[in-house]
Write a protein that holds these residues in place. Sequence first.
Motif, short mmCIF file in Angstrom:
data_model
loop_
_atom_site.label_atom_id
_atom_site.label_comp_id
_atom_site.label_asym_id
_atom_site.label_seq_id
_atom_site.Cartn_x
_atom_site.Cartn_y
_atom_site.Cartn_z
N GLY A 1 0.60 -1.21 -0.27
CA GLY A 1 0.09 -0.35 0.31
C GLY A 1 0.55 1.07 -0.13
N THR A 2 2.26 0.92 0.05
CA THR A 2 2.49 2.38 -0.17
C THR A 2 3.29 2.16 -1.46
OG1 THR A 2 3.45 2.35 2.34
CG2 THR A 2 4.69 3.41 1.27
N LEU A 3 3.98 3.79 -1.92
CA LEU A 3 4.18 3.82 -3.24
C LEU A 3 5.82 3.92 -2.66
CD1 LEU A 3 2.89 3.96 -6.30
CD2 LEU A 3 2.88 6.36 -6.20
N ILE A 4 6.22 2.91 -3.21
CA ILE A 4 7.67 3.33 -3.56
C ILE A 4 8.94 3.29 -4.92
CG2 ILE A 4 7.95 2.43 -0.72
CD1 ILE A 4 9.49 -0.25 -2.40
N GLY A 5 10.03 3.99 -5.13
CA GLY A 5 10.83 3.28 -6.33
C GLY A 5 11.93 4.24 -6.74
N THR A 6 13.09 3.68 -7.35
CA THR A 6 14.16 4.11 -7.47
C THR A 6 14.28 4.65 -8.86
OG1 THR A 6 14.57 2.24 -8.35
CG2 THR A 6 15.25 2.41 -6.43
N ALA A 7 15.17 5.99 -8.88
CA ALA A 7 16.01 6.94 -10.31
C ALA A 7 16.99 6.14 -10.57
CB ALA A 7 15.42 8.35 -9.86
N HIS A 8 17.21 5.73 -11.70
CA HIS A 8 18.62 5.49 -12.62
C HIS A 8 18.56 6.57 -13.18
CE1 HIS A 8 17.86 0.97 -11.28
NE2 HIS A 8 16.65 1.80 -11.37
N GLY A 9 19.95 7.27 -13.75
CA GLY A 9 20.52 8.19 -14.68
C GLY A 9 21.66 8.42 -14.29
N ALA A 10 22.78 9.12 -15.41
CA ALA A 10 23.96 9.91 -14.98
C ALA A 10 25.21 8.85 -14.76
CB ALA A 10 24.28 11.14 -14.45
N GLY A 11 24.66 7.51 -14.08
CA GLY A 11 25.39 6.22 -13.79
C GLY A 11 25.45 6.19 -12.07
N GLU A 12 24.28 6.05 -11.53
CA GLU A 12 23.83 6.64 -10.62
C GLU A 12 22.53 5.95 -10.65
OE1 GLU A 12 24.10 9.70 -7.92
OE2 GLU A 12 23.17 10.88 -9.05
N GLU A 13 22.19 5.53 -9.34
CA GLU A 13 20.95 4.68 -8.68
C GLU A 13 20.63 5.64 -7.24
OE1 GLU A 13 18.73 0.55 -7.71
OE2 GLU A 13 19.82 0.58 -9.17
N VAL A 14 19.04 6.00 -7.46
CA VAL A 14 18.91 6.24 -6.17
C VAL A 14 17.30 6.02 -5.69
CG1 VAL A 14 20.33 8.47 -7.01
CG2 VAL A 14 18.54 9.16 -7.04
N PRO A 15 16.93 5.78 -4.05
CA PRO A 15 15.89 5.35 -3.93
C PRO A 15 15.15 7.40 -3.87
CG PRO A 15 17.06 6.34 -2.02
CD PRO A 15 18.19 6.06 -3.54
N LEU A 16 13.41 6.77 -4.54
CA LEU A 16 13.02 8.22 -4.54
C LEU A 16 12.39 7.96 -3.09
CD1 LEU A 16 10.89 7.11 -7.63
CD2 LEU A 16 12.86 8.55 -7.33
N ALA A 17 11.81 9.13 -2.78
CA ALA A 17 11.36 9.84 -0.94
C ALA A 17 9.85 10.30 -1.15
CB ALA A 17 13.11 10.61 -0.17
N ASP A 18 9.53 10.04 -0.37
CA ASP A 18 8.14 10.59 0.31
C ASP A 18 7.48 10.75 -1.61
OD1 ASP A 18 9.06 11.60 2.27
OD2 ASP A 18 9.90 13.51 1.64
N VAL A 19 7.26 9.46 -2.06
CA VAL A 19 7.01 9.12 -3.26
C VAL A 19 5.02 8.71 -2.56
CG1 VAL A 19 6.05 7.52 -4.96
CG2 VAL A 19 8.20 8.29 -4.25
N ALA A 20 3.90 10.24 -3.26
CA ALA A 20 2.71 10.17 -2.97
C ALA A 20 2.11 10.34 -4.84
CB ALA A 20 2.94 10.99 -2.27
N LEU A 21 0.97 9.80 -4.75
CA LEU A 21 0.29 10.08 -5.65
C LEU A 21 -1.76 10.25 -5.33
CD1 LEU A 21 -0.23 9.28 -8.71
CD2 LEU A 21 -1.05 7.29 -8.22
N HIS A 22 -1.82 11.52 -5.66
CA HIS A 22 -2.96 12.36 -5.37
C HIS A 22 -3.59 12.52 -6.45
CE1 HIS A 22 -1.18 12.69 -1.12
NE2 HIS A 22 -0.44 13.87 -1.90
N GLY A 23 -4.68 11.77 -6.56
CA GLY A 23 -5.65 11.60 -8.03
C GLY A 23 -5.06 11.16 -9.10
N ASP A 24 -4.54 12.47 -9.78
CA ASP A 24 -3.24 12.30 -11.02
C ASP A 24 -2.44 12.43 -10.85
OD1 ASP A 24 -4.12 14.61 -11.46
OD2 ASP A 24 -4.84 14.89 -13.74
N GLN A 25 -1.97 13.81 -10.14
CA GLN A 25 -1.15 14.34 -8.97
C GLN A 25 0.19 13.37 -8.55
OE1 GLN A 25 -0.05 17.59 -6.35
NE2 GLN A 25 0.23 18.22 -8.69
N LEU A 26 1.39 13.35 -9.43
CA LEU A 26 2.68 12.28 -8.47
C LEU A 26 3.60 12.85 -8.16
CD1 LEU A 26 3.85 9.55 -8.17
CD2 LEU A 26 4.56 9.45 -10.02
N ILE A 27 3.68 13.54 -7.14
CA ILE A 27 5.23 13.85 -6.33
C ILE A 27 5.86 12.44 -5.68
CG2 ILE A 27 3.96 15.34 -6.09
CD1 ILE A 27 3.66 14.73 -2.86
#
Length: 110
Positions: free
Chosen positions: A33-59
């Motif tokens: 029930g918790t949205l989590i994620g990671t980002a990949h780019g420029a040769g690094e992988e970082v965790p996403l923080a404070d991921v939230a979906l409010h209607g159609d808005q993702l932050i």
Amino acid sequence: MPIAHSVEGTWDLSISTPIGRIRAVIELRDEGGTLIGTAHGAGEEVPLADVALHGDQLIWRQAITRPMRLNLAFTMTVEGETMTGTSKAGRLPSSKVTGERRAAPAAAED
């Protein structure tokens, strides 16, 4: 079906920055029930923080070290298989962001 399912998957992002276009990939998934994620780019992988979906808005927020050390805050609007919005790094101007969900791999056929 959890609401997070609507944004789960792998997204290819294009970020228009003052130093040029940066391509990145984010992976989003629902864990209990918790949205989590990671980002990949420029040769690094970082965790996403404070991921939230409010209607159609993702932050979400993320810290990067390449091409320079920045703390980024993303505000995106998701419409089906695409997302558009901005990335903000402190006092720097907002950067326009577009994204497209990758198609799920087809199941192997016998």
